[in-house]
Design an enzyme around this catalytic site. Structure first.
Site: not given
Ligand code: IMP
Ligand code: MG
Length: 191
Positions: A164, A110-111, A114, A177
């Protein structure tokens, strides 16, 4: 020479709205460490790296080249249902795995984690498919907004503050990205 003429125009990578948090070099060194750890811990196993599109594509590409094992990769794409701006934890599978994971040792890639709602649901879905094991590698861990406190991240690149962040696969409305580093968006309204 006038001051204006000595200043370079900003580009996507030098956007003044971005504050670099982790440089390309720092990321590269950390991923090498993670790859070595995974290589040791999965020796002799039937490893499948499952990348959750799109955010984890760059992490997958770098991580897999640092894992010196016989492995395969697969991809999944899910959309998280949002209630306003908050994740509800309901996920729709947009693209499922190409191959069964029965008896495989699955490492979900996963990136960022959260709230953890999307990933918890994904782990439930994959958990019913008879894998030998399912673990989680997340490039970033943003623990502060976590709702699913019980979610265990087995391999973490970096722990980030509750801001963020973009780059290295992570986006803001599809943008950024391609940044080779991780940056905090200083003013999200301008992102
Ligand atoms: P959650 O854990 O269910 O809240 O959802 C996590 C997903 O939200 C990640 O896979 C990202 O796609 C996205 N996300 C969360 N925080 C960030 C961020 O700081 N930058 C970019 N995307 C983020
Ligand atoms: Mg994601």
């Amino acid at each position: 020479m006038a001051a204006e003429s000595t200043q370079m125009a900003s580009t996507e990578f030098t956007n003044p709205n971005l504050e670099v948090l982790y440089s390309e070099e720092t990321i590269c060194a950390r991923i090498k460490e993670l790859g070595e750890q995974i290589t040791r811990e999965y020796a002799g196993k039937d490893l499948v790296l499952v990348s959750v599109l799109k955010g984890s594509c760059i992490f997958l590409a770098d991580l897999m080249r640092n894992i010196d094992l016989n492995l395969t990769i697969d991809f999944m794409s899910v959309s998280s249902y949002k209630d306003g701006t908050k994740s509800t934890g309901d996920v729709e599978i947009l693209k499922d795995l190409s191959n069964p994971i029965r008896d495989k040792d699955v490492l979900l890639v996963e990136d960022i984690v959260d709230t953890g709602l999307t990933l918890s649901r994904l782990l439930e879905i994959l958990g019913s498919r008879g894998a030998a094991s399912i673990k989680l590698a997340s490039f970033l861990d943003k623990p502060e907004p976590r709702i699913k406190k019980e979610l265990k991240i087995d391999y973490t690149g970096f722990v980030v503050p509750n801001k963020f962040v973009v780059g290295y696969g992570l986006d803001a409305a599809g943008r950024y990205r391609n940044l080779p580093f991780i940056a905090i968006v200083k003013n999200p309204a301008e992102a």
